[in-house]
Design a protein around this motif. Structure first.
Motif, short mmCIF file in Angstrom:
data_model
loop_
_atom_site.label_atom_id
_atom_site.label_comp_id
_atom_site.label_asym_id
_atom_site.label_seq_id
_atom_site.Cartn_x
_atom_site.Cartn_y
_atom_site.Cartn_z
N UNK A 190 0.90 -1.16 -0.01
CA UNK A 190 -0.01 0.00 -0.11
C UNK A 190 0.72 1.21 0.10
N UNK A 191 2.07 1.35 0.66
CA UNK A 191 3.09 2.34 0.61
C UNK A 191 3.97 2.18 -0.22
N UNK A 192 4.34 1.08 -1.07
CA UNK A 192 5.42 0.96 -1.82
C UNK A 192 5.66 1.86 -2.93
N UNK A 220 5.81 5.10 -3.07
CA UNK A 220 5.38 6.48 -2.82
C UNK A 220 5.86 7.41 -1.99
N UNK A 221 7.00 6.97 -1.46
CA UNK A 221 8.09 7.74 -0.59
C UNK A 221 7.31 8.71 0.37
N UNK A 222 6.18 8.27 1.00
CA UNK A 222 5.26 8.83 1.98
C UNK A 222 5.79 8.43 3.54
N UNK A 223 6.63 7.60 3.61
CA UNK A 223 6.82 7.03 4.98
C UNK A 223 6.51 5.39 5.13
N UNK A 224 7.31 4.95 5.99
CA UNK A 224 7.00 3.36 5.98
C UNK A 224 6.03 3.04 6.93
N UNK A 225 5.51 1.98 6.78
CA UNK A 225 4.44 1.25 7.77
C UNK A 225 5.21 0.88 9.01
N UNK A 226 5.14 1.86 9.97
CA UNK A 226 5.94 1.42 11.15
C UNK A 226 5.47 0.43 12.02
N UNK A 227 3.95 0.29 12.17
CA UNK A 227 3.42 -0.71 12.88
C UNK A 227 3.64 -2.04 12.32
N UNK A 267 10.19 -3.63 2.84
CA UNK A 267 10.22 -2.56 1.96
C UNK A 267 9.02 -1.86 1.86
N UNK A 268 9.17 -0.50 1.55
CA UNK A 268 7.97 0.22 1.45
C UNK A 268 7.78 1.57 1.89
N UNK A 269 7.78 2.60 1.02
CA UNK A 269 7.49 3.98 1.73
C UNK A 269 8.89 4.87 2.25
N UNK A 314 14.82 -1.99 2.67
CA UNK A 314 15.01 -1.84 1.27
C UNK A 314 14.42 -0.43 0.89
N UNK A 315 15.30 0.18 0.38
CA UNK A 315 15.10 1.67 -0.28
C UNK A 315 15.10 1.71 -1.62
N UNK A 316 13.98 2.17 -2.23
CA UNK A 316 14.11 1.90 -3.66
C UNK A 316 13.94 3.54 -4.46
N UNK A 317 12.49 4.03 -4.62
CA UNK A 317 12.31 5.07 -5.25
C UNK A 317 12.81 6.28 -4.74
N UNK A 318 13.27 6.48 -3.50
CA UNK A 318 13.72 7.70 -2.86
C UNK A 318 15.20 7.78 -3.17
#
Length: 261
Positions: free
Chosen positions: A182-184, A186-193, A209-211, A232-236
């Motif tokens: 859902x956040x992969x 988008x570079x809007x932050x990780x799913x911390x929970x 991975x994601x966000x 993992x960091x991708x788009x950012x």
């Protein structure tokens, strides 16, 4: 102990790309949202990771026509990169023989969207637990549960990510890879929970991975997971056209575990 930066090479139609999670469809190509398409071949990134001493990165083949690019990456950095995307019983050992350190398996474990333990048993017997990563990439439901998604994250399976499930699967594989679909991209932050839950529930190494949108996310994941979950960091990343995170800073983080910038 600090969480490690894990690099990636995402392949689509033979090119290195960064794609927004959940927009990749088999039939509706118009829905595809791409953050980045590289002019460099896959082996360029593999050599970069090798020169930087990065381990545990993954090469993901998103659909067909990616085998040649994946093989070139493995040739450039053998026995150090994991390979996923379309892995099944007929080709898994072939990818190990081509130089993959591990194979990553998802959709094949879920015929008709239903988890099949017999298939996981067969895969573990074929390549060995130490060469096997189970991908539990997931989507979050309205009630807050994380449900494993397959077929490029388009199809929800019958598996909920939980302590019991992770403990069961961990007897057959050596790592989990979990994209928060859902956040992969988008570079809007990780799913911390989700990071907290994975650290609490998994008895084996996990890569999330994601966000990721800031170099400080490596410190955040370390704090949330006690260093038990890698990121993992991708788009950012600047090497994928991003402006938020420098690749060299991630390499430095892996070496020192500190943010000096």
């Amino acid at each position: 102990m600090h969480s490690q930066f894990r690099p990636c090479i995402d392949l689509h139609n033979g090119q290195v790309k960064q794609i927004v999670g959940g927009t990749l469809h088999d039939t509706d190509v118009k829905q595809l949202q791409t953050n980045f398409v590289s002019t460099q071949p896959a082996e360029h990134y593999a050599r970069m990771y090798k020169e930087s001493g990065l381990l545990g990165g993954h090469v993901i083949m998103l659909g067909p026509r990616n085998d040649t690019a994946a093989m070139s990456a493995l040739s450039a950095y053998p026995d150090a990169l994991q390979v996923g995307g379309g892995i099944n019983l007929s080709n898994a050992q072939q990818w190990i023989d081509r130089g993959a350190s591990k194979v990553i398996v998802t959709s094949w474990l879920f015929p008709d969207g239903k988890f099949n333990m017999d298939r996981l048993d067969q895969m573990e017997k074929l390549v060995g637990r130490d060469h096997l990563v189970v991908d539990l990439s997931c989507r979050r439901t309205k009630n807050g549960d994380w449900i494993v998604a397959m077929n490029k994250w388009q199809t929800l399976t019958d598996m909920q990510v939980s302590k019991q499930v992770l403990e069961q699967l961990a007897t057959k594989c050596s790592e989990f890879l979990v994209h928060a679909a859902d956040v992969e991209g988008l570079c809007n932050g990780i799913d911390q929970e989700l990071v907290v839950a994975l650290a609490k529930w998994s008895p084996i190494p996990v890569t999330y991975a994601g966000g990721a949108s800031n170099i400080s996310d490596l410190h955040l994941v370390t704090k949330l997971s006690g260093g038990r979950v890698d990121l993992t960091i991708g788009s950012a990343l600047d090497i994928f056209g991003g402006t938020q995170i420098k690749f060299d800073d991630c390499v430095e983080w892996n070496r020192t575990g500190t943010l000096s910038f």
